[in-house]
Design an enzyme around this catalytic site. Sequence first.
Site, PDB file in Angstrom:
ATOM      1  N   ASP A   1      -9.642   8.575   1.400  1.00 17.59           N
ATOM      2  CA  ASP A   1     -10.375   9.701   0.916  1.00 17.59           C
ATOM      3  C   ASP A   1      -9.862  10.950   1.566  1.00 17.59           C
ATOM      4  OD1 ASP A   1     -10.590   8.275   3.195  1.00 17.59           O
ATOM      5  OD2 ASP A   1     -12.323   9.509   4.238  1.00 17.59           O
TER       6      ASP A   1
ATOM      7  N   CYS B   1      -7.271  -3.912   3.534  1.00 13.23           N
ATOM      8  CA  CYS B   1      -6.091  -5.380   3.749  1.00 13.23           C
ATOM      9  C   CYS B   1      -6.367  -5.912   4.963  1.00 13.23           C
ATOM     10  CB  CYS B   1      -4.560  -4.856   3.705  1.00 13.23           C
ATOM     11  SG  CYS B   1      -4.483  -4.127   4.853  1.00 13.23           S
TER      12      CYS B   1
ATOM     13  N   ARG C   1       1.031  -1.489  -0.268  1.00  6.95           N
ATOM     14  CA  ARG C   1      -0.203  -0.024   0.121  1.00  6.95           C
ATOM     15  C   ARG C   1       0.973   1.378   0.060  1.00  6.95           C
ATOM     16  NH1 ARG C   1      -5.665   0.348   1.644  1.00  6.95           N
ATOM     17  NH2 ARG C   1      -4.347   2.298   2.622  1.00  6.95           N
TER      18      ARG C   1
ATOM     19  N   ARG D   1      -9.064   0.435   4.825  1.00  5.65           N
ATOM     20  CA  ARG D   1      -7.626   1.565   4.654  1.00  5.65           C
ATOM     21  C   ARG D   1      -8.446   2.264   3.251  1.00  5.65           C
ATOM     22  NH1 ARG D   1      -2.152  -1.518   6.024  1.00  5.65           N
ATOM     23  NH2 ARG D   1      -2.266   0.676   6.804  1.00  5.65           N
TER      24      ARG D   1
ATOM     25  N   ARG E   1       9.142  -8.159   5.590  1.00  7.02           N
ATOM     26  CA  ARG E   1       8.828  -6.816   5.004  1.00  7.02           C
ATOM     27  C   ARG E   1       9.507  -6.149   6.441  1.00  7.02           C
ATOM     28  NH1 ARG E   1       3.020  -5.617   4.817  1.00  7.02           N
ATOM     29  NH2 ARG E   1       3.374  -3.645   4.592  1.00  7.02           N
TER      30      ARG E   1
ATOM     31  N   ILE F   1      -7.354   1.797  16.245  1.00 10.22           N
ATOM     32  CA  ILE F   1      -7.461   2.556  14.744  1.00 10.22           C
ATOM     33  C   ILE F   1      -8.035   1.810  13.660  1.00 10.22           C
ATOM     34  CG2 ILE F   1      -5.251   3.237  13.412  1.00 10.22           C
ATOM     35  CD1 ILE F   1      -5.439   4.933  15.708  1.00 10.22           C
TER      36      ILE F   1
HETATM   37  C1  UD1 Z   1       0.589   4.015   8.991  1.00 12.85           C
HETATM   38  C2  UD1 Z   1       1.590   2.537   8.774  1.00 12.85           C
HETATM   39  C3  UD1 Z   1       0.871   1.608   9.958  1.00 12.85           C
HETATM   40  C4  UD1 Z   1       0.400   1.917  11.005  1.00 12.85           C
HETATM   41  C5  UD1 Z   1      -0.657   2.924  10.540  1.00 12.85           C
HETATM   42  C6  UD1 Z   1      -1.560   4.216  12.144  1.00 12.85           C
HETATM   43  C7  UD1 Z   1       2.862   2.882   6.933  1.00 12.85           C
HETATM   44  C8  UD1 Z   1       3.710   2.300   5.818  1.00 12.85           C
HETATM   45  N1  UD1 Z   1       2.251   2.431   7.992  1.00 12.85           N
HETATM   46  O1  UD1 Z   1      -0.582   3.482   7.831  1.00 12.85           O
HETATM   47  O2  UD1 Z   1       1.648   0.607  10.253  1.00 12.85           O
HETATM   48  O3  UD1 Z   1      -0.396   0.785  11.943  1.00 12.85           O
HETATM   49  O4  UD1 Z   1       0.039   4.446  10.326  1.00 12.85           O
HETATM   50  O5  UD1 Z   1      -0.444   4.300  13.152  1.00 12.85           O
HETATM   51  O6  UD1 Z   1       3.966   4.017   7.692  1.00 12.85           O
HETATM   52  N2  UD1 Z   1      -8.377   6.938   7.472  1.00 12.85           N
HETATM   53  C9  UD1 Z   1      -9.287   6.815   6.759  1.00 12.85           C
HETATM   54  N3  UD1 Z   1      -8.907   7.577   5.424  1.00 12.85           N
HETATM   55  C10 UD1 Z   1      -7.904   7.663   4.811  1.00 12.85           C
HETATM   56  C11 UD1 Z   1      -6.368   7.687   5.477  1.00 12.85           C
HETATM   57  C12 UD1 Z   1      -6.486   6.624   7.114  1.00 12.85           C
HETATM   58  O7  UD1 Z   1     -10.397   6.813   7.079  1.00 12.85           O
HETATM   59  O8  UD1 Z   1      -7.907   8.192   3.670  1.00 12.85           O
HETATM   60  C13 UD1 Z   1      -8.488   5.845   8.575  1.00 12.85           C
HETATM   61  C14 UD1 Z   1      -7.602   4.331   8.414  1.00 12.85           C
HETATM   62  O9  UD1 Z   1      -8.667   3.220   8.043  1.00 12.85           O
HETATM   63  C15 UD1 Z   1      -7.555   4.239   9.667  1.00 12.85           C
HETATM   64  C16 UD1 Z   1      -6.808   5.811  10.216  1.00 12.85           C
HETATM   65  O10 UD1 Z   1      -7.233   6.067   9.320  1.00 12.85           O
HETATM   66  O11 UD1 Z   1      -8.428   3.626  10.679  1.00 12.85           O
HETATM   67  C17 UD1 Z   1      -5.493   5.701  10.184  1.00 12.85           C
HETATM   68  O12 UD1 Z   1      -4.815   5.498   8.936  1.00 12.85           O
HETATM   69  P1  UD1 Z   1      -3.554   5.837   8.248  1.00 12.85           P
HETATM   70  O13 UD1 Z   1      -2.526   6.676  10.029  1.00 12.85           O
HETATM   71  O14 UD1 Z   1      -3.883   6.603   7.246  1.00 12.85           O
HETATM   72  O15 UD1 Z   1      -2.130   4.920   8.455  1.00 12.85           O
HETATM   73  P2  UD1 Z   1      -1.822   4.639   7.797  1.00 12.85           P
HETATM   74  O16 UD1 Z   1      -0.498   5.865   6.726  1.00 12.85           O
HETATM   75  O17 UD1 Z   1      -1.934   3.428   6.347  1.00 12.85           O
END
Ligand code: UD1
Length: 430
Positions: free
Chosen positions: A132, A124, A100, A129, A407, A336
């Site tokens: 938006d 995933c 991702r 994930r 990974r 989270i």
């Molecule tokens: C990153 C980390 C991951 C960690 C996570 C939370 C990396 C490569 N991965 O993932 O290991 O578990 O932070 O600490 O650094 N969300 C939305 N809309 C969006 C984006 C996120 O609703 O556009 C939600 C997600 O579904 C989730 C929350 O926000 O519930 C946190 O996600 P996010 O902080 O974006 O995680 P990642 O960056 O994908």
Amino acid sequence: MDKIKIIGGRQLNGLIHISGAKNAALPLMAATLLTDEKVTLSNMPMLSDVTFLNKLLRELGTEIEEKQDIINAYPSNTYTYQTKDFKSLVAPYDYVRKMRASYYVLGPILTRVGHVELSLPGGCAIGARPMDIHLNSLEKMGAVIEIKNGYVIADAPKGLKGTHIIFEKASVGATCNILMAATLAKGETLIENAAQEPEIGDLIDLLTKMGAKIEGKNTSQLKIEGVKSLKSATHQVLPDRIEAGSYAIAAAITKGRIHLAGAVAEHLKTPLNILRAMDIKITEKPDGIVVNAQNAVMTGQDIMTDYYPGFPTDLQAQFMALMTVTPGASMVTENIWENRFMHVPELMRMGANINVHGHASAIVRGVKKLSGAPVMATDLRASFALVLAGLAAEGETIVNRVYHLDRGYEKLEEKLKAVGADIERIKEED
Ligand code: UD1
């Protein structure tokens, strides 16, 4: 597919060197796309996620020089990236589907050349994930975004414009993507409710060295004044707090003592406080942290995952493994991700007593002993939780699907063997 075999019951004592952080390295690599000059990243972890993103960057047109380096008496990789021109502006399905974090190329390419196509990542193992927040923010900055055939097609022919963005959630990925996009946008971008994880601070450090103008590091409000272009820089990746936390728990679960060389205590305040509450001695040293559980009288603890500086979701599974053999009851709440208890049935197959309530919480009642079993997990951190359970269990544990561990944990068996674990990789043809 390779497997890991562990014979449990050994107390782990000694030194483990903590590698560069995977979750810092990936956005830093994407940030190199923001300039046509050379950017050098040192202390890069030797992990399959890094190799994989390097492959995508090469397809996009990045030239990469690689050399082995010694940082703090430990070998690591140093890469020099240069993207003079793009060969392709497409991040294909095969990449984003497998990793991702490939989506980190979105912000940098769009802001530098005004067009990018990115396969939309699906869900995933740990949750839906969505993206938006990334996409809505880029639209607010003037991008025209279309979703077609599973791809995000983003255009900003006249460049992105700075604006005021309030994130609905403090997303790590969206903070990195929008931060990178804003560095070359016209005018000022203000991000409110930005994520504050240390890996974002590391990205801000590199971008600043490259000539970006960013205020608000380590706060939830980031102000970025766009510049015309960014330049060459050199940066050392910060140590991996999740790897350090995982090995701290390995010391705890085997009642051992591990010196986590290079680990930064400041980045692990909440999990270390939980270990302290379990009577485990935590000593901060100039070159890392010593976790001593040799004479600890441990009792169950409650944890709730949260945005940084709260308890990291990426240590939840490992902590739960520790609770399975800690006397008393513990409550583990996952705030989270909506589906991050996939390790529970596997831990139960090893004799753990866990009751899951809904999607978000679990009561763990400590048992005297786990017993080794063949197990497998569906994600990286859950796989390490099973390694921990195997280290504490009686008899032999076989952890399947080792590619998850590759990974995110550099030289896992080597590091654990060096502190006394009975662990080996069983190579198998696919
Ligand atoms: C990153 C980390 C991951 C960690 C996570 C939370 C990396 C490569 N991965 O993932 O290991 O578990 O932070 O600490 O650094 N969300 C939305 N809309 C969006 C984006 C996120 O609703 O556009 C939600 C997600 O579904 C989730 C929350 O926000 O519930 C946190 O996600 P996010 O902080 O974006 O995680 P990642 O960056 O994908």
